[in-house]
Design an enzyme around this catalytic site. Structure first.
Site, PDB file in Angstrom:
ATOM      1  N   ARG A 160      28.880  30.123  35.164  1.00 25.75           N
ATOM      2  CA  ARG A 160      27.478  29.955  34.758  1.00 25.75           C
ATOM      3  C   ARG A 160      26.955  28.544  34.965  1.00 25.75           C
ATOM      4  O   ARG A 160      25.754  28.341  35.076  1.00 25.75           O
ATOM      5  CB  ARG A 160      27.285  30.422  33.320  1.00 25.75           C
ATOM      6  N   GLU A 217      42.899  29.195  23.043  1.00 26.08           N
ATOM      7  CA  GLU A 217      43.411  29.708  21.772  1.00 26.08           C
ATOM      8  C   GLU A 217      44.699  30.509  21.996  1.00 26.08           C
ATOM      9  O   GLU A 217      45.651  30.397  21.246  1.00 26.08           O
ATOM     10  CB  GLU A 217      42.340  30.583  21.112  1.00 26.08           C
TER      11      GLU A 217
END
Length: 178
Positions: A64, A101
């Site tokens: 993006r 994560e």
């Protein structure tokens, strides 16, 4: 300048519950992008914030950042550098790995993409935990770039990604606290 304010821009972003998995509220910017006034206003707001700050290069992260980066580079009379996933660039690259994560990831740029002393603005759609943005800043700095700032369309304040980016000037157009 007349146009949309941040609350009006927020109304152009679709909220999609339970995507990509249950319990996640996804902020879909494609609805803002398709709105010609909204997209133009978004680029105008970024431009106004950075005009006169001597930006040499805009670095946009896959994918993006490729949407906003070139438009902003054009408005700021700067170059654009794509920051890609490994194996996507044809010439000699440098790579940075970073932790997620659950697992790790990596980004690359061409070794000659940033010259020593060039002022670099890193642009992406979303600041969540800050890991990708921080890795991109490290990558640019390793080539001698001076990090002029990091710019995001949306910042998820509740994830505290800005904490990871404390050494840098961070600017986000839209903030969400849920």
């Amino acid at each position: 300048m007349s146009g949309l304010n941040s609350e009006q821009l927020k109304r152009l972003i679709r909220e999609v519950p339970d995507f990509p998995k249950p319990g996640i509220l996804f902020y879909d910017i494609t609805t803002l992008l398709r709105d010609k006034t909204g997209f133009a206003q978004l680029i105008d707001l970024f431009s106004e914030h950075y005009i006169g700050k001597q930006i040499d290069l805009i670095l946009g992260m896959e994918a993006r950042g490729f949407i906003f980066g070139p438009a902003l580079a054009y408005r700021l009379n700067a170059g654009f550098v794509p920051v890609r996933k490994p194996g996507k660039l044809p010439a000699v690259t440098v790579k940075v790995e970073y932790e997620l994560e659950y697992g790790s990831n990596a980004l690359e740029v061409h070794k000659d993409a940033v010259q020593k002393g060039q002022r670099v603005l890193i642009v992406d759609d979303l600041l969540a935990t800050g890991g990708t943005a921080e890795a991109t800043a490290r990558l640019a700095a390793s080539l001698g770039g001076e990090i002029a700032g990091l710019a995001f369309v949306v910042e998820l304040d509740f994830l505290n990604g800005r904490e990871k980016l404390k050494p840098y000037n961070v600017f986000s157009l839209l903030h969400y606290d849920k």
